[in-house]
Design a protein around this motif. Structure first.
Motif, PDB file in Angstrom:
ATOM      1  N   PRO A 146       4.749   1.484   7.660  1.00 33.61           N
ATOM      2  CA  PRO A 146       3.379   1.769   7.213  1.00 33.61           C
ATOM      3  C   PRO A 146       2.351   1.552   8.314  1.00 33.61           C
ATOM      4  CG  PRO A 146       4.538   0.470   5.567  1.00 33.61           C
ATOM      5  CD  PRO A 146       5.420   0.511   6.775  1.00 33.61           C
ATOM      6  N   ARG A 184       0.838  -1.206   0.000  1.00 30.93           N
ATOM      7  CA  ARG A 184       0.000   0.000   0.000  1.00 30.93           C
ATOM      8  C   ARG A 184       0.871   1.254   0.000  1.00 30.93           C
ATOM      9  NH1 ARG A 184      -3.636  -2.916   3.135  1.00 30.93           N
ATOM     10  NH2 ARG A 184      -2.559  -2.372   5.046  1.00 30.93           N
ATOM     11  N   ARG A 185       1.920   1.222   0.799  1.00 24.74           N
ATOM     12  CA  ARG A 185       2.825   2.371   0.877  1.00 24.74           C
ATOM     13  C   ARG A 185       3.466   2.659  -0.492  1.00 24.74           C
ATOM     14  NH1 ARG A 185       5.604   5.302   4.831  1.00 24.74           N
ATOM     15  NH2 ARG A 185       3.515   5.133   5.722  1.00 24.74           N
ATOM     16  N   VAL A 186       3.894   1.604  -1.150  1.00 26.41           N
ATOM     17  CA  VAL A 186       4.537   1.767  -2.461  1.00 26.41           C
ATOM     18  C   VAL A 186       3.527   2.317  -3.475  1.00 26.41           C
ATOM     19  CG1 VAL A 186       5.598   0.482  -4.375  1.00 26.41           C
ATOM     20  CG2 VAL A 186       6.281   0.001  -2.025  1.00 26.41           C
ATOM     21  N   GLU A 187       2.286   1.826  -3.402  1.00 26.50           N
ATOM     22  CA  GLU A 187       1.243   2.315  -4.304  1.00 26.50           C
ATOM     23  C   GLU A 187       0.979   3.802  -4.063  1.00 26.50           C
ATOM     24  OE1 GLU A 187      -0.788   0.822  -6.736  1.00 26.50           O
ATOM     25  OE2 GLU A 187       0.706  -0.776  -6.708  1.00 26.50           O
ATOM     26  N   GLN A 188       0.899   4.181  -2.777  1.00 28.41           N
ATOM     27  CA  GLN A 188       0.628   5.585  -2.431  1.00 28.41           C
ATOM     28  C   GLN A 188       1.723   6.504  -2.948  1.00 28.41           C
ATOM     29  OE1 GLN A 188       0.378   5.389   1.812  1.00 28.41           O
ATOM     30  NE2 GLN A 188      -1.778   4.837   1.833  1.00 28.41           N
ATOM     31  N   ARG A 189       2.961   6.066  -2.778  1.00 27.97           N
ATOM     32  CA  ARG A 189       4.074   6.934  -3.154  1.00 27.97           C
ATOM     33  C   ARG A 189       4.352   6.909  -4.648  1.00 27.97           C
ATOM     34  NH1 ARG A 189       8.551   6.148   1.707  1.00 27.97           N
ATOM     35  NH2 ARG A 189       7.407   7.305   3.280  1.00 27.97           N
ATOM     36  N   GLY A 190       3.856   5.884  -5.327  1.00 20.56           N
ATOM     37  CA  GLY A 190       4.005   5.813  -6.780  1.00 20.56           C
ATOM     38  C   GLY A 190       5.343   5.242  -7.197  1.00 20.56           C
ATOM     39  N   MET A 194      -3.388   9.095   0.575  1.00 23.55           N
ATOM     40  CA  MET A 194      -2.323  10.067   0.830  1.00 23.55           C
ATOM     41  C   MET A 194      -1.186   9.856  -0.170  1.00 23.55           C
ATOM     42  SD  MET A 194      -2.081  10.725   4.824  1.00 23.55           S
ATOM     43  CE  MET A 194      -0.824   9.557   5.034  1.00 23.55           C
ATOM     44  N   LYS A 195      -0.567  10.938  -0.481  1.00 24.87           N
ATOM     45  CA  LYS A 195       0.556  10.861  -1.404  1.00 24.87           C
ATOM     46  C   LYS A 195       1.826  11.239  -0.668  1.00 24.87           C
ATOM     47  CE  LYS A 195      -1.406   9.956  -5.419  1.00 24.87           C
ATOM     48  NZ  LYS A 195      -1.013   8.862  -6.280  1.00 24.87           N
ATOM     49  N   GLY A 196       2.897  10.581  -0.948  1.00 28.53           N
ATOM     50  CA  GLY A 196       4.188  10.902  -0.369  1.00 28.53           C
ATOM     51  C   GLY A 196       5.129  11.321  -1.466  1.00 28.53           C
ATOM     52  N   PRO A 197       6.315  11.675  -1.198  1.00 29.70           N
ATOM     53  CA  PRO A 197       6.880  11.819   0.126  1.00 29.70           C
ATOM     54  C   PRO A 197       6.413  13.098   0.819  1.00 29.70           C
ATOM     55  CG  PRO A 197       8.465  12.520  -1.494  1.00 29.70           C
ATOM     56  CD  PRO A 197       7.272  12.031  -2.239  1.00 29.70           C
ATOM     57  N   LYS A 218      10.844   7.848  -1.960  1.00 24.19           N
ATOM     58  CA  LYS A 218       9.742   6.896  -2.135  1.00 24.19           C
ATOM     59  C   LYS A 218      10.093   5.480  -1.700  1.00 24.19           C
ATOM     60  CE  LYS A 218       7.672   9.436  -5.938  1.00 24.19           C
ATOM     61  NZ  LYS A 218       7.243   9.398  -7.343  1.00 24.19           N
ATOM     62  N   PRO A 267      10.680   2.261   0.471  1.00 23.59           N
ATOM     63  CA  PRO A 267      10.175   1.824   1.785  1.00 23.59           C
ATOM     64  C   PRO A 267      11.275   1.302   2.701  1.00 23.59           C
ATOM     65  CG  PRO A 267       9.656   0.184   0.127  1.00 23.59           C
ATOM     66  CD  PRO A 267      10.332   1.307  -0.589  1.00 23.59           C
ATOM     67  N   TRP A 322      11.407   1.932  -6.637  1.00 24.08           N
ATOM     68  CA  TRP A 322      10.311   2.508  -5.858  1.00 24.08           C
ATOM     69  C   TRP A 322       9.927   3.898  -6.347  1.00 24.08           C
ATOM     70  CZ3 TRP A 322       9.317  -1.815  -3.552  1.00 24.08           C
ATOM     71  CH2 TRP A 322      10.362  -2.645  -3.168  1.00 24.08           C
ATOM     72  N   GLY A 323      10.623   4.396  -7.359  1.00 25.08           N
ATOM     73  CA  GLY A 323      10.262   5.697  -7.903  1.00 25.08           C
ATOM     74  C   GLY A 323      11.284   6.781  -7.583  1.00 25.08           C
TER      75      GLY A 323
END
Lengths: 137, 205, 310
Positions: free
Chosen positions: C289, A103-109, C1-4, C106, C108, C101-102
């Motif tokens: 998370p 979920r975290r990876v999806e949120q951050r893209g 929610m969007k990060g970072p 980003k 984890p 991870w982008g």
């Protein structure tokens, strides 16, 4: 040929679970190691060859959706009920951690070519390395 | 119904495929459904078929269960009508991690394909039979049932099962060089390799 | 929610420079103590990281994060690591730890810890050598379970007279670097404090009966060796404090550090692994998370609207 190690089986089962869109009955899947360990203790005498197919049958009986990870978790030879309990707990914790990270990876893209299954596999690979000491307990 | 939008999983296809209704009967039911629709009644095809006496209660249950089963199978790795690469990469991952030799996977695939053909349409039975048969193949006792579980193609379509398992075997062969490395190979190696392979595949597309 | 999430008014480049300044004493100590091989390792790891960064995220090259990842991963490697493996570690930190991870902000998992852990599984022979080459002498890590009978004293631990990874060349330099980061407010002081104090607490209160057969006797009851040997200090000041992989709220960060400390001590005391600090960092990262969900996201998510009937 050596049977698959309990720790390895947990992560292969987790990979199969995570790539499935409609996973079902993780609690049942986690019960399978206990069933396999209990079956290994059954006094079958010369008919121990029946254990593997019977465990496979029981593992796949109720939840078709969960058949894949259940069968993988039925494969290793559990030395004791403690080992089976540890495998069950490790499976549930791994899937839970991987879900949260997913979920975290999806949120951050994530990078476009890594979204979905590749990122999930990579998360599991890192968890495999990070939790490796548990495999020695 | 959930599968109505998916070609091949629609009630109209299933009732014919399962041999419960012939083409003429289906046409008749569709016409009745259309007339009801024009009158403002949204009747489901399966209800119309039953009202017309073309489908009994048992047959109705079989159609619904079959549709649900196929939907589920379509969503587990390597399942029917699911050709996303991650599914067959996962299907490859299991035998690759467990036995790592393409020959072993092919042997397991053959045993399972025969098992699937023998008891087609009855998922858990053939999985158990696959396990039983697999114990007869030296060196693959763990891999075969795991491959069966991972590929999950237990819906009585031997050709699709064979295709999926052949893909898995081919990918296992592609991953086999990992075993040539002077290191102990673990599922982590395969997970990283599978992730890299999928990402590369997507980038190439 | 969007990060970072933006957590500091400082620029990324500024933060990275501060981390590099903080790591410099440890790098100098490593080169002084271990000589040219340490210098070769540092150059190789940074080159590996920068090369992959240039390949996949050319625009992010200027922020210096690849250099920082290369430097920190070197601190985690055994002193006997060949340059090619150091380069591979740097490349892995970016290639698997950051790029998929982008990019920056980003990931984890901490990239350096990820690279160290993955390579440990891929090439265990380089990471599980029973004896370490240190000051031209071959000796065992004090955290190894089956070493001789004498416990290293405080001074030996602080000055680095015990074998370990590159960052162990002079543990006081890691503390110095950590204090620089705390003073500059680059890192949250709660994280190292919570991590180190939990480790000390567990070392003191853990019952002797929990000891694994064959463990060196000083591993129980004495916190000094757990605080200064292995990767404890590097984890406390350079890995757990990574804002991208730590939870957002201060309270959660304390819990996060406590989880890492508990995992570190559990690995050291109940498994055959000599040091669990790096793996414990990854375990804590995996819990981030969940920490964010129970502390931050739950508070900012509006209560679910009552479902209307009909």
């Amino acid at each position: 040929m050596m049977p698959i190690a309990v720790y390895d089986a947990v992560f292969v089962a987790a990979a199969v679970t995570l790539v499935s869109d409609r996973r079902g009955r993780l609690g049942w899947v986690a019960l399978v190691p206990l069933i396999a360990a209990a079956a290994a203790l059954a006094p079958l005498g010369d008919h121990r060859y029946l254990i593997a197919p019977l465990v496979a049958l029981v593992a796949t009986l109720p939840p078709v959706r969960a058949a894949a990870p259940a069968l993988v978790l039925a494969a290793p030879a559990y030395g004791s009920l403690r080992a089976a309990l540890l495998a069950a707990a490790l499976f549930l914790v791994t899937v839970w951690l991987a879900d949260g990270l997913d979920r975290r990876v999806e949120q951050r893209g994530a990078a476009p070519s890594w979204r979905g299954a590749p990122a999930r596999f990579l998360v599991l690979a890192v968890l495999y390395a990070a939790l490796l000491p548990v495999g020695h307990l | 119904m959930p599968g109505d939008a998916v070609e091949g999983l629609r009630i109209r296809d299933l009732v014919v495929e399962l041999g419960f209704v012939d083409r003429a009967g289906l046409e008749q039911a569709l016409e009745v459904q259309e007339e009801l629709h024009e009158q403002g009644v949204n009747a489901h095809l399966i209800d119309v078929l039953q009202d017309l006496g073309l489908l009994d209660d048992d047959q109705r249950d079989q159609v619904v269960i079959n549709q649900e089963m196929r939907l589920v199978l379509a969503e587990i790795p390597g399942g029917r009508r699911d050709h996303r690469p991650e599914r067959w990469v996962t299907a490859a991952l299991v035998p690759a991690a467990l036995i790592g030799t393409p020959l072993g996977v092919l042997a397991a695939a053959a045993v399972l394909a025969i098992g699937a053909w023998l008891v087609r349409g009855q998922t858990w039975r053939w999985v158990a039979l696959g396990w039983l048969a697999a114990t007869a193949v030296p060196g693959t006792p763990a891999a075969a049932p795991a491959a069966a579980g991972a590929t999950g193609t237990a819906d009585g379509a031997p050709r699709e099962l064979a295709t999926t398992l052949l893909r898995a075997a081919a990918l296992t062969a592609a991953l086999a060089p990992v075993r040539l490395l002077p290191v102990a190979v673990t599922p982590m190696h395969y997970l990283v390799a599978a992730a890299l392979a999928l990402a590369l595949l997507r980038r190439l597309r | 929610m969007k990060g970072p999430f933006l957590r500091s008014p400082q620029s990324t480049r500024g933060l990275m420079i501060q981390v590099l300044i903080a790591a410099t004493p440890a790098l100098i100590a490593a080169v002084v103590r271990l000589g040219a091989p340490a210098a070769a390792m540092i150059v190789s790891a940074v080159a590996g990281a920068v090369a992959i960064e240039a390949l996949v995220h050319r625009r992010q090259l200027g922020d210096g994060s690849a250099v920082v990842s290369g430097v920190i991963v070197v601190l985690l490697l055994p002193a006997t690591t060949p340059p090619w493996l150091a380069a591979l570690a740097g490349a892995t930190a970016i290639g698997l730890g950051k790029a998929p991870w982008g990019g920056l902000g980003k990931n984890p998992f901490n990239p350096a810890a990820l690279a160290r852990a993955v390579l440990m599984v891929v090439l265990p022979a380089h990471f599980f050598a029973p004896m370490w080459r240190w000051d031209a002498v071959t000796a065992a890590s004090p955290l190894s379970k089956e070493v001789g009978a004498t416990a290293p004293g405080w001074s030996a631990l602080i000055l680095g007279d015990v074998p370990g990874c590159v960052g162990q060349a002079a543990p006081w330099t890691i503390v110095l670097g950590g204090l620089i980061l705390v003073v500059l407010r680059t890192i949250d002081w709660r994280v190292p404090l919570a991590y180190l104090s939990t480790i000390a607490l567990i070392a003191v209160v853990l019952p002797g009966g929990a000891r694994v057969a064959g463990h060196a006797p000083w591993l129980i009851g004495d916190p000094s060796i757990h605080l200064f040997a292995g990767g404890t200090l590097i984890a406390a000041f350079f890995l757990l404090t990574d804002p991208v992989t730590a939870p957002m709220s201060a309270t959660a960060r304390v819990g996060f550090a406590a989880v890492a400390a508990t995992a570190t001590m559990a690995i050291r005391q109940f498994t055959p692994y000599p040091d669990g600090a790096v793996l414990a960092v990854l375990v804590a990262n995996a819990c981030t998370p969940w920490f964010d969900r129970v502390t931050v996201e739950r508070r900012i998510t509006p209560p679910r609207a009552k479902r209307s009937r009909g």
